[in-house]
Structure formats: structure tokens, C-alpha cells
Design a protein around this motif. Structure first.
Motif, PDB file in Angstrom:
ATOM      1  N   PRO A 184       0.897  -1.175  -0.100  1.00 17.13           N
ATOM      2  CA  PRO A 184       0.151  -0.118  -0.004  1.00 17.13           C
ATOM      3  C   PRO A 184       0.816   1.196  -0.058  1.00 17.13           C
ATOM      4  O   PRO A 184       0.322   2.377  -0.376  1.00 17.13           O
ATOM      5  CB  PRO A 184      -0.876  -0.165   1.278  1.00 17.13           C
ATOM      6  CG  PRO A 184      -0.722  -1.801   1.519  1.00 17.13           C
ATOM      7  CD  PRO A 184       0.654  -2.137   1.211  1.00 17.13           C
ATOM      8  N   GLU A 185       2.036   1.338   0.617  1.00 17.25           N
ATOM      9  CA  GLU A 185       2.778   2.574   0.597  1.00 17.25           C
ATOM     10  C   GLU A 185       3.403   3.005  -0.774  1.00 17.25           C
ATOM     11  O   GLU A 185       3.969   4.032  -0.955  1.00 17.25           O
ATOM     12  CB  GLU A 185       4.137   2.282   1.476  1.00 17.25           C
ATOM     13  CG  GLU A 185       5.272   1.160   1.075  1.00 17.25           C
ATOM     14  CD  GLU A 185       4.669  -0.386   1.329  1.00 17.25           C
ATOM     15  OE1 GLU A 185       5.434  -0.994   1.280  1.00 17.25           O
ATOM     16  OE2 GLU A 185       3.606  -0.337   1.745  1.00 17.25           O
ATOM     17  N   LEU A 186       3.211   2.041  -1.809  1.00 14.60           N
ATOM     18  CA  LEU A 186       3.476   2.222  -3.180  1.00 14.60           C
ATOM     19  C   LEU A 186       2.269   2.858  -4.078  1.00 14.60           C
ATOM     20  O   LEU A 186       2.500   2.445  -5.197  1.00 14.60           O
ATOM     21  CB  LEU A 186       4.473   1.345  -3.874  1.00 14.60           C
ATOM     22  CG  LEU A 186       5.564   0.910  -3.028  1.00 14.60           C
ATOM     23  CD1 LEU A 186       6.344  -0.363  -3.924  1.00 14.60           C
ATOM     24  CD2 LEU A 186       6.271   1.973  -2.861  1.00 14.60           C
ATOM     25  N   ALA A 187       1.283   3.196  -3.611  1.00 10.80           N
ATOM     26  CA  ALA A 187       0.156   3.605  -4.440  1.00 10.80           C
ATOM     27  C   ALA A 187       0.483   4.964  -5.067  1.00 10.80           C
ATOM     28  O   ALA A 187      -0.163   5.056  -6.268  1.00 10.80           O
ATOM     29  CB  ALA A 187      -1.187   3.761  -3.396  1.00 10.80           C
ATOM     30  N   ASP A 188       1.163   5.598  -4.463  1.00 11.87           N
ATOM     31  CA  ASP A 188       1.777   7.014  -5.252  1.00 11.87           C
ATOM     32  C   ASP A 188       2.740   6.610  -6.293  1.00 11.87           C
ATOM     33  O   ASP A 188       3.733   6.042  -6.106  1.00 11.87           O
ATOM     34  CB  ASP A 188       2.296   8.001  -4.415  1.00 11.87           C
ATOM     35  CG  ASP A 188       2.804   9.044  -5.005  1.00 11.87           C
ATOM     36  OD1 ASP A 188       2.126   9.609  -6.204  1.00 11.87           O
ATOM     37  OD2 ASP A 188       3.478  10.096  -4.326  1.00 11.87           O
TER      38      ASP A 188
END
Length: 370
Positions: free
Chosen positions: A255-259
Motif C-alpha cells: 500500500p505504501e507504493l500507491a503513489d
């Protein structure tokens, strides 16, 4: 106080490579100059050209990445750090290297090939590693792509984007489905040392190859959607769907790589963490020439064998058709041949009758006395 004149604007094919050398995206360049992103894409593709103040700012921005200063620049495609040596600044086969080439400034084909290899090979090896997760296959993919480029060098040298040509060939070879049948692929590859890098690489390798390639080109290398669609040979709509699905798959696991910007930084860090040496360009050229000679001789030998087999067949084949004799069959209704033995009463009467008559017919019809 007079302002120094702006440096000349490089050709369209050079602009994108200079931006990638400076580790900038098209969005960042557009924000610095104050223009829309589509305008930067048009400048890099050559459809339009900047004017006035925009021209000066854009030319100075690109010139800052082309100057051979003592510092280091980061490769936008892989995140690797490299020195700005004169040879690595040659991003086009038509560029002139410092201290090399004939007196008229033109590069010979080997020099142009070596310059292209020195600039593209280190980044392509890391990109191929992100595609396959295998270090040996990544190096082999880059070498095969450059060997193919050397075999077709006139075509590659005249291409508008030689680096993109080699990158497409590298990706095609790296994602070939036939690699799964190789004995070396039965054993697992040593994973990255960092746990976060292992998780990201595992997510990438679980994506379908077209999605993986689209995600790496757009969010890793920094190509725009039209350029990504053209390199993957897909429509813009299909490319956008692949990109969205790939981002969703990555965000579902990490989830931390959604950007997208965070994903780009992680891809850059994952590629830069691996030490993947490249072969010397001279060795690549020599091996490519040997491979080409081997397959040329193999094709000639196969052709000669086919011609010899054809000549032998024509020489030994029958010149006219002979109808085969069918197998014997039992015929019904024919009385069996009588066995030798004494004549019956009726046969004796018939014999006496024939002997008593005059013989006027052919000799073969005259009965013989037994």
C-alpha cells in the motif's frame, strides 16, 4: 548587465535522453518551466519547439545535464549513478566523442556502437533484471539485443531513437516465454538482500509480462503514455488499462507504493541496489559477428543438404509409372480342375466321337489320342 545567451537546443531525440540523465520526469520539467506536460512531450517528440523565454529556460535546463562537470548524475531509467565522461554523453550514433574518430568528426560504425553501448547497457541490464528477476538472463538479454543491433547497424544508426530500439529488443528477448524451458530456470535466483526490495520484486514478477513491461517503461523509465504505447505495440487505451491494473496490483500488496512517484523511487532503488556488470562492447561485437557467421554457415549447410537430398531423390526415383499388381482374390463359380485318372463313360463316348470325325479345323482343335 547583459544576460548570457541561451545554449542551442539539442535535437528532439536528444532532449528526452538528457532529461532522463538528469533524473527528471516530464511533470517535473513542465513544473520548472511553467508549461503543461503535453507541451514537454511535444517538445521531446519534435512536433513543436519552444519559443522566447520558454526556449531559453528549456535549453539551459537540458544544457545543465549535458555539461561534463565533476559531479555525478543519476540515470532516470535505473537510478544508477554514473560519471559524466565524454563517451557516456554520446547518446546518438551520430554524435562525436571527445578525442575519438577521424579528423572530419564523423564516427566510424564501431565507435558509434561502442558509444551507444556505453551509454545504454548499464541501465538496460538493471531494467532487464526488474523484468525477469534473473541476473544472468538480464546480462544475456542486453548482449543479444546489442548483437542484433550490430547486425542491423545501418538501420539502427539511422533510427530516430537508437536507445529505444535497443531497449525494445532487450525487453522482447528478456520476456520471451521460451526461457522457462531452460535448465537454469529450474533453480531459484538469489533474492535481494533488503526485505522491501524482495517484496517489490516478488510483486513485479507476479504481474503478467505486458503489465510488467508497461509499468517499468512508464513509472520506471519515465516514458509518457504515447511513447509507452508505441514501444509495447499497443493502443493508448490498452496501455492505460495495463498501467492502472499493474498499479492496483502493486498497491494491493504494498500500500505504501500507491503513489506513482513513490513507486518510481522504489524501482530506482531496487535497480541501483544490484551490482550487474556489463561486457565490454568489443566483446559484444566480436561475439555477435561469430554468432552471425555460425548461423549463416548453418543455414548454408542446411540448404546444401536439402538440395542434395532433392537431387538424390530425382536421380533414384522411377521415370515412369508402373501399376502395381493387385493381390490375388478367390473367384467364385469356376469348376475345379479334375485330377488325372480314368475317363468316365461319357468322356469315352465324346472322345470316340471326336476321333471319328474329319479334322478340318485348326490343328490346335484336333484331339490327340491318348
Amino acid at each position: 548587465m547583459t544576460q548570457s545567451p541561451a545554449p542551442p537546443l539539442p535535437p528532439p531525440g536528444e532532449r528526452r535522453r538528457l532529461r532522463e540523465r538528469g533524473a527528471l520526469t516530464q511533470d517535473q520539467v513542465a513544473a520548472q518551466i511553467g508549461v503543461p506536460v503535453k507541451t514537454v512531450r511535444a517538445w521531446e517528440s519534435g512536433r513543436t519547439a519552444p519559443r522566447g523565454r520558454k526556449l531559453e529556460e528549456y535549453a539551459r535546463l537540458l544544457a545543465a545535464f549535458a555539461e561534463p562537470g565533476p559531479g555525478m548524475t543519476a540515470d532516470r531509467g535505473t537510478g544508477r549513478t554514473e560519471t559524466t565522461e565524454p563517451l557516456e554523453r554520446q547518446t546518438s550514433p551520430d554524435a562525436e566523442p571527445s578525442g575519438a574518430g577521424p579528423a572530419n568528426g564523423a564516427l566510424t560504425p564501431p565507435q558509434a556502437f561502442d558509444a551507444l553501448y556505453a551509454f545504454c547497457a548499464p541501465a538496460l541490464v538493471r531494467q532487464a533484471y526488474l523484468l525477469t528477476g534473473r541476473r544472468a538472463l538480464a546480462r544475456e538479454s542486453v548482449e543479444r539485443a546489442f548483437q542484433l543491433a550490430w547486425q542491423r547497424w545501418p538501420e539502427v544508426a539511422q533510427d530516430r531513437d537508437p536507445a529505444g530500439w535497443v531497449r525494445a529488443a532487450t525487453y522482447d528477448y528478456a520476456l520471451s516465454p521460451w526461457h522457462r524451458f531452460r535448465p537454469s530456470h529450474r533453480h531459484g535466483e538469489r533474492p535481494p538482500a533488503d526485505a522491501a526490495d524482495r517484496a517489490l520484486l516478488d510483486v513485479l514478477l507476479r504481474l503478467p509480462p505486458p503489465y510488467r513491461r508497461t509499468l517499468l517503461l512508464h513509472d520506471g523509465v519515465g516514458l509518457g503514455l504515447p511513447e509507452t504505447a508505441a514501444e509495447t505495440e499497443a493502443s493508448r487505451r490498452a496501455t492505460a488499462k495495463r498501467l492502472l491494473h499493474a498499479r492496483e496490483a502493486v498497491a494491493a500488496r504494498l500500500p505504501e507504493l500507491a503513489d506513482p512517484s513513490g513507486l518510481h523511487r522504489r524501482l530506482t532503488g531496487l535497480a541501483a541496489a544490484e551490482r550487474l556488470p556489463t561486457t565490454k562492447p568489443t566483446t559484444v561485437r566480436v561475439n555477435g559477428e561469430r554468432r552471425a557467421r555460425f548461423w549463416t554457415r548453418a543455414a548454408i549447410a542446411f540448404t546444401v543438404a536439402v538440395i542434395g537430398a532433392t537431387v538424390l531423390t530425382l536421380h533414384t526415383a522411377p521415370t515412369r509409372y508402373r501399376q502395381p499388381v493387385p493381390a490375388g482374390e478367390t473367384v467364385q463359380g469356376v469348376p475345379p480342375k479334375p485330377a488325372p485318372g480314368p475317363l468316365s463313360y461319357e468322356q469315352m463316348i465324346l472322345r470316340d466321337k471326336l476321333l471319328s470325325q474329319e479334322h478340318n479345323g485348326p490343328e490346335r482343335l484336333v484331339p490327340e489320342a491318348r
